[in-house]
Design an enzyme around this catalytic site. Structure first.
Site, PDB file in Angstrom:
ATOM      1  N   ASP A 131       0.853  -1.206   0.000  1.00  0.00           N
ATOM      2  CA  ASP A 131       0.000   0.000   0.000  1.00  0.00           C
ATOM      3  C   ASP A 131       0.884   1.250   0.000  1.00  0.00           C
ATOM      4  O   ASP A 131       0.585   2.253  -0.671  1.00  0.00           O
ATOM      5  CB  ASP A 131      -0.945  -0.007   1.219  1.00  0.00           C
ATOM      6  CG  ASP A 131      -2.259   0.700   0.951  1.00  0.00           C
ATOM      7  OD1 ASP A 131      -2.220   1.777   0.340  1.00  0.00           O
ATOM      8  OD2 ASP A 131      -3.330   0.192   1.351  1.00  0.00           O
ATOM      9  N   HIS A 142       1.985   3.006  -3.290  1.00  0.00           N
ATOM     10  CA  HIS A 142       1.222   4.097  -3.939  1.00  0.00           C
ATOM     11  C   HIS A 142       1.896   5.447  -3.637  1.00  0.00           C
ATOM     12  O   HIS A 142       1.981   6.317  -4.497  1.00  0.00           O
ATOM     13  CB  HIS A 142      -0.209   4.159  -3.378  1.00  0.00           C
ATOM     14  CG  HIS A 142      -1.106   3.029  -3.790  1.00  0.00           C
ATOM     15  ND1 HIS A 142      -1.520   2.822  -5.085  1.00  0.00           N
ATOM     16  CD2 HIS A 142      -1.699   2.035  -3.062  1.00  0.00           C
ATOM     17  CE1 HIS A 142      -2.335   1.777  -5.139  1.00  0.00           C
ATOM     18  NE2 HIS A 142      -2.451   1.265  -3.924  1.00  0.00           N
ATOM     19  N   HIS A 185      -8.554  -3.620   7.407  1.00  0.00           N
ATOM     20  CA  HIS A 185      -7.518  -2.760   6.815  1.00  0.00           C
ATOM     21  C   HIS A 185      -8.123  -1.367   6.766  1.00  0.00           C
ATOM     22  O   HIS A 185      -9.178  -1.162   6.182  1.00  0.00           O
ATOM     23  CB  HIS A 185      -7.213  -3.315   5.410  1.00  0.00           C
ATOM     24  CG  HIS A 185      -6.382  -2.473   4.507  1.00  0.00           C
ATOM     25  ND1 HIS A 185      -5.078  -2.801   4.169  1.00  0.00           N
ATOM     26  CD2 HIS A 185      -6.656  -1.341   3.802  1.00  0.00           C
ATOM     27  CE1 HIS A 185      -4.598  -1.921   3.309  1.00  0.00           C
ATOM     28  NE2 HIS A 185      -5.536  -1.015   3.065  1.00  0.00           N
ATOM     29  N   HIS A 240      -7.831   3.015   6.275  1.00  0.00           N
ATOM     30  CA  HIS A 240      -7.113   4.196   5.768  1.00  0.00           C
ATOM     31  C   HIS A 240      -7.467   5.382   6.654  1.00  0.00           C
ATOM     32  O   HIS A 240      -8.578   5.482   7.167  1.00  0.00           O
ATOM     33  CB  HIS A 240      -7.465   4.462   4.298  1.00  0.00           C
ATOM     34  CG  HIS A 240      -6.676   3.590   3.368  1.00  0.00           C
ATOM     35  ND1 HIS A 240      -5.475   3.969   2.824  1.00  0.00           N
ATOM     36  CD2 HIS A 240      -6.898   2.326   2.952  1.00  0.00           C
ATOM     37  CE1 HIS A 240      -4.988   2.985   2.082  1.00  0.00           C
ATOM     38  NE2 HIS A 240      -5.841   1.960   2.143  1.00  0.00           N
ATOM     39  N   TYR A 293       4.087  13.274  30.563  1.00  0.00           N
ATOM     40  CA  TYR A 293       3.742  14.671  30.234  1.00  0.00           C
ATOM     41  C   TYR A 293       4.320  15.072  28.866  1.00  0.00           C
ATOM     42  O   TYR A 293       5.521  14.914  28.627  1.00  0.00           O
ATOM     43  CB  TYR A 293       4.329  15.556  31.332  1.00  0.00           C
ATOM     44  CG  TYR A 293       3.610  16.852  31.568  1.00  0.00           C
ATOM     45  CD1 TYR A 293       2.326  16.861  32.096  1.00  0.00           C
ATOM     46  CD2 TYR A 293       4.206  18.065  31.272  1.00  0.00           C
ATOM     47  CE1 TYR A 293       1.656  18.051  32.318  1.00  0.00           C
ATOM     48  CE2 TYR A 293       3.553  19.260  31.487  1.00  0.00           C
ATOM     49  CZ  TYR A 293       2.268  19.248  32.017  1.00  0.00           C
ATOM     50  OH  TYR A 293       1.615  20.422  32.237  1.00  0.00           O
TER      51      TYR A 293
HETATM   52  C1  LIG Z   1      -5.930  -0.913  -5.615  1.00  0.00           C
HETATM   53  C2  LIG Z   1      -5.643  -1.877  -4.535  1.00  0.00           C
HETATM   54  C3  LIG Z   1      -5.856  -1.232  -3.201  1.00  0.00           C
HETATM   55  O1  LIG Z   1      -4.796  -0.329  -2.930  1.00  0.00           O
HETATM   56  C4  LIG Z   1      -5.978  -2.301  -2.162  1.00  0.00           C
HETATM   57  C5  LIG Z   1      -6.123  -1.681  -0.841  1.00  0.00           C
HETATM   58  O2  LIG Z   1      -5.172  -1.594  -0.083  1.00  0.00           O
HETATM   59  C6  LIG Z   1      -7.396  -1.070  -0.447  1.00  0.00           C
HETATM   60  O3  LIG Z   1      -8.435  -1.316  -1.090  1.00  0.00           O
HETATM   61  O4  LIG Z   1      -7.384  -0.302   0.525  1.00  0.00           O
HETATM   62 MN   LIG Z   2      -5.352   0.145   1.233  1.00  0.00          MN
END
Ligand SMILES: CC[C@H](O)CC(=O)C(=O)O
Ligand SMILES: [Mn+2]
Length: 338
Positions: free
Chosen positions: A13, A16, A193, A195, A287
């Site tokens: 990932d 990217h 997973h 983001h 702290y």
């Molecule tokens: C394009 C694949 C994608 O990055 C897979 C992934 O990590 C996701 O869907 O979050």
């Molecule tokens: Mn991803």
């Protein structure tokens, strides 16, 4: 409490974020540090999965097989995974990845299209690979639909199924609803997973774990598409603080960011906002304004700043007790040189 397994996707990932320019040398450096840190599964390859290097997704100067081979040459304990999106990669690509050293695969489809993965999952199982069904863009489907699709992955023979928040759009309540439904209705483990686009990646990962997920993704310093993924470093700190059973070592995971990922990013002219010493303040309950003083003391007494902060937390130091920092650093240095 169940054991929690961590998959680190810095080298997939995170690809990217570096426009798919991790070199085999970069992969060796980062994968060996992740392996030494006790990360359970390391995912490697183009951000869009096997053979994603195309005009559509962005060319990489290195092919996936070189990258998998590089990782396999240094990884001793972790599983080595590739991502396979049916239609981009093929079963033949997967066989080649296995020949290069991959022993796990995440077969990824849009959340409503698990059907397209049937042959890939069956082939992966036949090849003896640890096989994960990875349902992407899970925010777009209802709880019932996510379950229906996850059941398909289970019926094809997947070892685990993931509910993936590709858009970083899920709220903790959505994660809880979806993950708990999967956990209650499947007989295989469930993964998540995240983001960080809404700043919720670590919170959502915890919501997933508290709802029964036992496989969680992270990436070093959170490197990944959009705002990045759950930071593996922070995940390990939080899991340790909550006394979860994990294989990863906290300092070694942090070192993988500091000594492997960050120099690789800097060599490409990229920076992160990572502040792992500050993360340790939270881990130790120390702290926040002690950070700079602790760094100075660490340098003066040649001790690890993390040890100073953790010891200050153990001693329950509060604001106004800055003088303790020197004392702690001096004590640690004496212990070290004993
Ligand atoms: C394009 C694949 C994608 O990055 C897979 C992934 O990590 C996701 O869907 O979050
Ligand atoms: Mn991803």
């Amino acid at each position: 409490m169940s054991k929690i397994y961590i998959t680190d996707t810095t080298l997939r990932d995170g690809s990217h974020t570096v426009s798919h320019k991790f070199s085999p040398e970069d992969v060796k450096k980062i994968a060996s540090s992740l392996d030494a840190a006790g990360i359970d599964i390391i995912e490697v390859g183009h951000g869009d999965g096997l053979t994603g290097s195309t005009i559509n997704y962005g060319f990489s100067p290195y092919n996936d097989f070189e990258l998998v081979r590089a990782a396999a040459s240094v990884v001793k304990n972790s599983k080595l995974a590739v991502l396979l999106i049916p239609g981009i990669g093929t079963v033949e690509d997967l066989e080649r990845a296995q020949d290069c050293g991959a022993n796990a695969v995440r077969v990824a489809t849009h959340v409503t299209e698990a059907d397209v993965a049937a042959q890939h999952v069956r082939a992966a199982k036949k090849m003896g690979l640890f096989t994960v069904g990875f349902l992407m863009m899970a925010h777009m489907a209802s709880v019932e639909r996510v379950l229906e699709e996850a059941k398909k992955f289970e019926s094809y023979g997947a070892d685990i199924v993931y509910c993936t928040d590709s858009a970083g759009a899920m709220l903790p309540v959505d994660v809880r609803d979806k993950i708990s439904t999967l956990v209650q209705n499947l007989s295989i483990p469930v993964g998540h997973h995240s983001h960080n686009n809404l700043g919720l990646a670590i919170g959502n990962s915890l919501a997933a774990i508290e709802s029964g997920a036992t496989y969680i993704d992270g990436s070093l310093s959170g490197l990944g598409a959009g705002s990045g993924n759950t930071s593996t470093d922070t995940l390990v700190a939080v899991m340790k603080k909550m006394n979860y059973d994990i294989n990863a070592d906290l300092y070694k995971t942090m070192d993988a960011s500091t000594n492997a990922l960050i120099p690789v990013l800097e060599s490409k002219g990229l920076k992160t906002n990572t502040n792992l010493d500050a993360m340790i303040l939270g881990y130790a309950g120390c702290y926040s304004s002690f950070l700079l003083h602790s760094r100075r003391a660490a340098e003066r007494f040649n001790v690890d700043v993390r040890d100073i902060i953790i010891e200050l937390g153990n001693r329950k130091a509060v604001g106004g007790q800055e003088d303790w920092i020197i004392e702690v650093a001096s004590d640690l240095s004496k212990l070290k040189n004993k």
